[in-house]
Write an enzyme that holds these catalytic residues in place. Structure first.
Site, short mmCIF file in Angstrom:
data_model
loop_
_atom_site.label_atom_id
_atom_site.label_comp_id
_atom_site.label_asym_id
_atom_site.label_seq_id
_atom_site.Cartn_x
_atom_site.Cartn_y
_atom_site.Cartn_z
N TYR A 130 -3.33 21.66 31.76
CA TYR A 130 -3.31 22.75 30.78
C TYR A 130 -2.09 23.63 30.99
CZ TYR A 130 -7.73 21.25 28.95
OH TYR A 130 -8.70 20.51 28.34
N LYS A 183 -8.16 9.75 38.32
CA LYS A 183 -7.28 8.67 37.84
C LYS A 183 -6.23 8.42 38.91
CE LYS A 183 -6.05 5.85 34.43
NZ LYS A 183 -6.89 4.70 34.00
N ASP A 216 -11.87 6.43 33.21
CA ASP A 216 -12.15 5.45 32.16
C ASP A 216 -13.57 4.91 32.28
OD1 ASP A 216 -9.51 5.51 33.38
OD2 ASP A 216 -8.86 4.10 31.84
N ASP A 240 -12.97 18.60 30.60
CA ASP A 240 -13.08 19.09 29.23
C ASP A 240 -13.52 17.96 28.30
OD1 ASP A 240 -12.90 20.62 26.95
OD2 ASP A 240 -10.75 20.92 27.05
N ASP A 244 -17.53 17.31 26.70
CA ASP A 244 -17.75 17.24 25.26
C ASP A 244 -18.42 15.92 24.88
OD1 ASP A 244 -16.66 19.72 24.95
OD2 ASP A 244 -14.93 19.09 23.78
#
Length: 367
Positions: A130, A183, A216, A240, A244
């Protein structure tokens, strides 16, 4: 308990009013002595004072026992130099609200999942990809020429340790499993550092299982095997996106609560956006902000040892579940007929007639 109320943009004022109505019902039931201080932010304060987050509002934040933040339309704000400050990002970074805590529990006839979901995602909240919040000065995103754009990811040991500790403390009160999502096969240094700190914290919690999973695979397994997850801890952007996804799979993005917390401050905030297309119509679903407010009460209650605030959190959460379980008392976005105010009124009536009150489930407060 003194709550700073910042209604925000779009549907924010409507769902904030509904949330305050529900809090009033819980206050009347349990004698909480809740007090509120309301200030405009977003477009309302931009027009009045030239900033979407005035300094006078920021000065009041640490003086409050908690903050109720409505959704904001920050994508539509002018540049920061012209007063367009993202209130959500500014509060998180200014007050070091390092943990974003988002429970996701499926509703049987609203979820598309084959197996039930009951998990909490603990997301690092102040850095990561971010770019609008990961630098002390300047921006973490820039264009050296018109055809190239660069964005810097920031991962620190301190922030990783803090969010990991929050996740393990929470898991210890639940099913004793933490899944660290990363990741590191690609972003080896930054996610490697994140995992290093998670493993250090895990060593202090021998009774809690640590699982490490690539993002993933996590996205896929939330659909295929949601029951395998208890507490997920991850970096900012991954958290984030996954939260969602999990909320939508569990029934709707509008059905999950969310708080942003540090050791000393908690900000309750709906998971969804400001939905300006339906603002003023009285049809917005206020569930997310109502549940977030309940989480705020629980956080403060546990921090201060206030049993009544914890009972109020359980009372509100249970009442929301009861109302959602009845198709006739749902809002229109999830197949019902009720508007914002009528839905809140149903929750308030359920609170009024409640007899047996239990403590809320631990939702990840950091005190």
């Amino acid at each position: 308990m003194n709550i700073l109320v910042l209604p925000g943009d779009g549907i924010g004022p409507e769902i904030t009013e509904a949330t305050l109505d529900v809090l009033a019902a819980a206050d009347k039931k349990l004698g909480l002595n809740l007090a509120y201080e309301t200030h405009d932010i977003g477009f309302a304060s931009l027009t009045a004072s030239g900033s979407t987050l005035p300094d006078a509002v920021l000065d009041r934040v640490p003086q409050a026992d908690g903050v109720l933040l409505g959704p904001v339309s920050h994508l539509d704000y002018p540049p920061r130099a012209e007063g367009g400050v993202n209130p959500s990002a500014e509060l998180r970074t200014r007050f070091k609200l390092y943990a974003n805590i988002r429970p996701c529990r499926s509703h049987p006839d609203l979820s598309i999942l084959r197996e039930p979901m009951d998990l909490v995602i603990v997301r690092e909240n102040t850095e990561g990809f971010y770019s609008d919040r990961n630098m002390f000065a300047g921006a973490g995103e820039f264009m050296p020429d018109e055809d190239s754009a660069f964005s810097i990811r920031k991962v620190t040991a301190k922030a990783s340790e803090q969010v990991a500790r929050t996740a393990f403390e929470l898991a210890r009160t639940r099913r004793k499993k933490v899944t660290a999502v990363h990741k590191a096969n690609v972003v080896k240094l930054s996610d490697g550092l994140f995992l290093r700190e998670v493993r250090k914290v895990a060593a202090e919690f021998p009774d809690v299982e640590l699982e490490e999973l690539i993002v993933d695979a996590t996205a896929a397994l939330l659909i295929r095997s949601p029951q395998r997850f208890d507490v997920i801890v991850t970096t900012n952007m991954f958290g984030d996106i996954l939260s969602d996804e999990a909320s939508e799979l569990s029934g709707s993005l509008g059905l999950g609560g969310s708080v942003n917390a540090s050791d000393t401050l908690c900000v309750a905030q709906a998971q969804h956006g400001s939905a300006p297309d339906i603002a003023g119509q009285g049809v917005a679903n206020p569930t997310s902000l109502i549940l977030s407010a309940a989480m705020l009460l629980d956080w403060r209650g546990r921090r201060d040892g206030d049993d009544r605030l914890q009972q109020a959190a359980a009372l509100i959460t249970g009442a929301v579940g009861t109302v959602l379980d009845n198709p006739a008392t749902r809002t229109r976005d999830i197949g019902g007929t009720l508007g914002t105010a009528d839905f809140a009124a149903e929750i308030s009536r359920t609170i009024e007639h409640a007899e047996h009150i239990e403590h809320a489930e631990h939702t990840g407060e950091t005190a």
